[in-house]
Design an enzyme around this catalytic site. Structure first.
Site, PDB file in Angstrom:
ATOM      1  N   HIS A 185       0.793  -1.232   0.000  1.00 19.06           N
ATOM      2  CA  HIS A 185       0.000   0.000   0.000  1.00 19.06           C
ATOM      3  C   HIS A 185       0.829   1.288   0.000  1.00 19.06           C
ATOM      4  O   HIS A 185       0.568   2.185   0.814  1.00 19.06           O
ATOM      5  CB  HIS A 185      -0.919   0.023   1.234  1.00 19.06           C
ATOM      6  CG  HIS A 185      -1.886  -1.115   1.297  1.00 19.06           C
ATOM      7  ND1 HIS A 185      -2.440  -1.574   2.482  1.00 19.06           N
ATOM      8  CD2 HIS A 185      -2.432  -1.884   0.323  1.00 19.06           C
ATOM      9  CE1 HIS A 185      -3.263  -2.579   2.234  1.00 19.06           C
ATOM     10  NE2 HIS A 185      -3.274  -2.795   0.932  1.00 19.06           N
TER      11      HIS A 185
HETATM   12  C1  FAD Z   1      -0.317  -7.621  -4.741  1.00 22.27           C
HETATM   13  C2  FAD Z   1      -1.195  -6.488  -4.271  1.00 22.27           C
HETATM   14  C3  FAD Z   1      -2.268  -6.763  -3.421  1.00 22.27           C
HETATM   15  C4  FAD Z   1      -3.079  -5.721  -2.952  1.00 22.27           C
HETATM   16  N1  FAD Z   1      -4.191  -6.014  -2.227  1.00 22.27           N
HETATM   17  C5  FAD Z   1      -5.083  -5.024  -1.954  1.00 22.27           C
HETATM   18  C6  FAD Z   1      -6.371  -5.325  -1.413  1.00 22.27           C
HETATM   19  O1  FAD Z   1      -6.729  -6.479  -1.184  1.00 22.27           O
HETATM   20  N2  FAD Z   1      -7.213  -4.290  -1.162  1.00 22.27           N
HETATM   21  C7  FAD Z   1      -6.867  -2.991  -1.398  1.00 22.27           C
HETATM   22  O2  FAD Z   1      -7.671  -2.097  -1.105  1.00 22.27           O
HETATM   23  N3  FAD Z   1      -5.679  -2.690  -1.925  1.00 22.27           N
HETATM   24  C8  FAD Z   1      -4.801  -3.668  -2.256  1.00 22.27           C
HETATM   25  N4  FAD Z   1      -3.623  -3.362  -2.871  1.00 22.27           N
HETATM   26  C9  FAD Z   1      -3.293  -1.934  -3.081  1.00 22.27           C
HETATM   27  C10 FAD Z   1      -4.098  -1.249  -4.169  1.00 22.27           C
HETATM   28  O3  FAD Z   1      -4.351  -2.134  -5.220  1.00 22.27           O
HETATM   29  C11 FAD Z   1      -3.325  -0.001  -4.630  1.00 22.27           C
HETATM   30  O4  FAD Z   1      -3.196   0.889  -3.536  1.00 22.27           O
HETATM   31  C12 FAD Z   1      -4.004   0.743  -5.749  1.00 22.27           C
HETATM   32  O5  FAD Z   1      -4.300  -0.115  -6.828  1.00 22.27           O
HETATM   33  C13 FAD Z   1      -3.119   1.882  -6.228  1.00 22.27           C
HETATM   34  O6  FAD Z   1      -3.840   2.630  -7.170  1.00 22.27           O
HETATM   35  P1  FAD Z   1      -3.141   3.760  -8.026  1.00 22.27           P
HETATM   36  O7  FAD Z   1      -4.178   4.322  -8.922  1.00 22.27           O
HETATM   37  O8  FAD Z   1      -2.403   4.688  -7.130  1.00 22.27           O
HETATM   38  O9  FAD Z   1      -2.008   3.026  -8.888  1.00 22.27           O
HETATM   39  P2  FAD Z   1      -2.049   1.648  -9.698  1.00 22.27           P
HETATM   40  O10 FAD Z   1      -3.353   0.981  -9.559  1.00 22.27           O
HETATM   41  O11 FAD Z   1      -0.817   0.922  -9.312  1.00 22.27           O
HETATM   42  O12 FAD Z   1      -1.956   2.123 -11.212  1.00 22.27           O
HETATM   43  C14 FAD Z   1      -0.809   2.630 -11.807  1.00 22.27           C
HETATM   44  C15 FAD Z   1      -0.803   2.179 -13.263  1.00 22.27           C
HETATM   45  O13 FAD Z   1       0.142   2.969 -13.977  1.00 22.27           O
HETATM   46  C16 FAD Z   1       0.886   2.147 -14.835  1.00 22.27           C
HETATM   47  N5  FAD Z   1       2.174   2.820 -15.060  1.00 22.27           N
HETATM   48  C17 FAD Z   1       3.139   3.046 -14.131  1.00 22.27           C
HETATM   49  N6  FAD Z   1       4.149   3.746 -14.695  1.00 22.27           N
HETATM   50  C18 FAD Z   1       3.811   3.966 -15.972  1.00 22.27           C
HETATM   51  C19 FAD Z   1       4.466   4.634 -17.045  1.00 22.27           C
HETATM   52  N7  FAD Z   1       5.644   5.231 -16.896  1.00 22.27           N
HETATM   53  N8  FAD Z   1       3.845   4.656 -18.271  1.00 22.27           N
HETATM   54  C20 FAD Z   1       2.618   4.062 -18.425  1.00 22.27           C
HETATM   55  N9  FAD Z   1       1.962   3.420 -17.431  1.00 22.27           N
HETATM   56  C21 FAD Z   1       2.566   3.382 -16.213  1.00 22.27           C
HETATM   57  C22 FAD Z   1       1.004   0.834 -14.081  1.00 22.27           C
HETATM   58  O14 FAD Z   1       1.322  -0.238 -14.930  1.00 22.27           O
HETATM   59  C23 FAD Z   1      -0.370   0.733 -13.441  1.00 22.27           C
HETATM   60  O15 FAD Z   1      -1.299   0.063 -14.253  1.00 22.27           O
HETATM   61  C24 FAD Z   1      -2.789  -4.367  -3.343  1.00 22.27           C
HETATM   62  C25 FAD Z   1      -1.732  -4.102  -4.203  1.00 22.27           C
HETATM   63  C26 FAD Z   1      -0.941  -5.141  -4.677  1.00 22.27           C
HETATM   64  C27 FAD Z   1       0.188  -4.817  -5.623  1.00 22.27           C
END
Ligand code: FAD
Length: 509
Positions: free
Chosen positions: A445
């Site tokens: 997280h």
């Molecule tokens: C294994 C795992 C289990 C988890 N379990 C839970 C759970 O059960 N419940 C919960 O609430 N949370 C969980 N989380 C945490 C939650 O999923 C994350 O906090 C959340 O998805 C983050 O959202 P975000 O929009 O910040 O980024 P993300 O969802 O990580 O999205 C970022 C996106 O940007 C893309 N990206 C990155 N850099 C670039 C670039 N330079 N060019 C183009 N694309 C790029 C990535 O590929 C990704 O698809 C978990 C996370 C993981 C990894």
């Protein structure tokens, strides 16, 4: 062609943002994603639909320094849906106190009262009703009914009740504290990611372009304005232009992108040969994550177990001696067949049963730095877990509670032997702290690395509307902007952030 909006990252926040912005047919939205895209559920690899994934082709393959002596794998989803497509589908909200704290730090638009409508808008809660819940939103949320609980989960629940934890039917009720089924974004056994909940119903729109396999290298900035992005696709470096650029690449990659674009601590950028556009000392600072530690035992033979049911029961509780409500969680994790957990980076024995205390309100802060200006070189991730003694104290308290739950109640007769813990270690402060330091890992997280805040806060990277200080037309909308971590798994909060900012961006330039 110039797009109205270019969004980098089709994850929890970015996919929600793109879907909401493209509801306006007069707005051309380009959504860029480094990983692959599976446009229909039927063509999506099975592991992306069921269990959580922490390694393999849909993961960035990062590592992080958990403590000065412990390096751990640091999973991040690399696929449309981002973290929401690989995660453990626990659908918990932060507490009201989390959002009210954001507001008190100078971000009045993010109080609990102000974010509640967006929490309601994102969900289709199938069980809980009333003022705090929403129906008909993109993310299906359900709780496993007691008759479907696994034998071990039932025993865990009964053991927690026997230790005095209250029974909770809805962990997302703002007052809830105690033991009960985790709400989950899962429908018919399928994880409802933002790729499924938000992008699938929006794909027919001619004004929404989703491009997968595109790695954004840096933001193009001229005269203090973001004009587009330099990207790499199939080995070719190109440029795309947009009126507004939004980074939703997550709390690791968004700050890295900012720094590669010249927005960050001046000295660090200079050391890497990056021309500074905006001296923003807060970029990459304030890295916060929830640590956890596994107490592992082997089960006795013959316990019935359905491998498709993961993490359905949990405890949200306040640590002994703490005045911070629900600052801890406790999970039960059963592993009966390694083949059914593809890409599980944890080195757990099979079969095994673990109780896992997790710190929800850490005081320690980590830091993210660029190792190189080269976009293919991963950043340095220093989590600095447990540096604050209060963090260690609450984790030690959590291990002792887990030990009691595994020894005193109905769970105890189902456990054969302990794999990594003894009574001597549990009862010796120094030994227990060493165990925690040597075994702590991530609940996945990370947040806070481009935090929002008022002008008076020099470490704030974005204002409360998520606009990057010092650059017109550039925003960060994802986990990075949280000034402090929520006391919950972070997916729902990230989706809420996408919803919240979409509402502003639809009504402004
Ligand atoms: C294994 C795992 C289990 C988890 N379990 C839970 C759970 O059960 N419940 C919960 O609430 N949370 C969980 N989380 C945490 C939650 O999923 C994350 O906090 C959340 O998805 C983050 O959202 P975000 O929009 O910040 O980024 P993300 O969802 O990580 O999205 C970022 C996106 O940007 C893309 N990206 C990155 N850099 C670039 C670039 N330079 N060019 C183009 N694309 C790029 C990535 O590929 C990704 O698809 C978990 C996370 C993981 C990894």
């Amino acid at each position: 062609m110039e797009y109205d909006d270019i969004i980098v990252g089709a994850g929890s926040a970015g996919a929600a943002l793109a879907a909401r912005l493209s509801e306006d047919p007069d707005r051309n939205v380009l959504l860029l994603e480094a990983g692959p895209d599976y446009s229909v559920v039927e063509q999506t690899p099975a592991d992306l639909l069921t269990t959580w994934i922490s390694a393999g082709p849909h993961d960035w393959g990062l590592t992080a320094q958990a403590t000065p002596t412990r390096e751990i794998p640091y999973p991040r989803g690399k696929v449309t849906g981002g973290g929401s497509a690989v995660n453990g589908h626990i659908a918990l909200r932060g507490t009201p106190g989390d959002f009210d704290e954001w507001a008190a730090l100078g971000n009045h638009e993010w109080s609990f009262e102000k974010v509640l409508p967006f929490h309601r808008k994102l969900e289709d809660d199938r069980d809980a009703r009333g003022d705090f819940h929403g129906v008909g939103g993109p993310i299906w949320i359900e709780r496993p009914p007691p008759e479907n609980w696994q034998t071990l989960n039932r025993a865990f629940f009964d053991a927690a009740r026997a230790l005095g934890y209250a029974e909770v039917s809805d962990h997302n009720d703002p007052q809830s504290t105690g033991v009960g089924p985790w709400p989950r974004n899962r429908r018919g056994g399928v994880r409802i990611s933002t790729a499924i909940g938000y992008l699938a119903p929006a794909r027919h729109r001619m004004n929404l372009t989703i491009r997968a396999g595109v790695h954004a290298h840096r933001v193009i900035i001229e005269n203090g304005r973001a004009l587009g992005l330099e990207i790499e696709c199939a080995g070719a470096t190109q440029q795309v232009r947009g009126r507004r650029v939004t980074l939703s690449a997550g709390a690791i990659h968004s700050p890295a992108l900012l720094m590669r674009s010249g927005i960050g601590p001046r000295d660090e950028l200079a050391a890497l040969g990056i021309k500074c556009q905006v001296n923003s000392p807060g970029v990459g600072r304030n890295l916060i994550d929830h640590p956890m530690v596994f107490l592992v035992a082997t089960p006795i033979a013959g316990i019935p177990h359905d491998p498709q049911v993961t993490n359905p029961i949990g405890i949200r509780y306040t640590a002994a001696g703490s005045d911070e409500f629900n600052d801890m969680q406790m999970y039960i994790l059963e592993l009966f067949d390694a083949n059914l957990s593809p890409g599980l980076a944890l080195d757990l024995p099979v079969p095994s049963v673990s109780l896992v205390p997790g710190l929800q309100r850490p005081r320690s802060r980590g830091r993210l730095r660029l190792r190189s200006a080269n976009p293919d070189v991963p950043p340095v991730i220093d989590l600095n877990y447990l540096a604050d003694p209060e963090d260690m104290r609450r984790m030690a308290d959590g291990v002792r509670i887990a030990w009691r739950l595994m020894h005193e109640g109905p769970l105890a007769p189902m456990l054969k032997e302990f794999v990594n813990m003894t009574a001597e270690v549990v009862n010796t402060k120094a030994a227990l702290e060493t165990f925690i330091r040597e075994n702590c890992t991530t609940i996945f997280h990370p947040v806070g690395t481009a935090k929002m805040g008022p002008d008076s806060d020099p470490m704030a990277v974005v204002d409360q509307y998520c606009r990057v200080r010092g650059v017109e037309g550039l925003r960060v909308v994802d986990a990075s902007i949280m000034p402090n971590i929520v006391r919950a798994n972070t997916n729902l909060t990230c989706i809420m952030i996408g919803e919240r900012v979409a509402d502003w961006m639809r009504n402004s330039d």
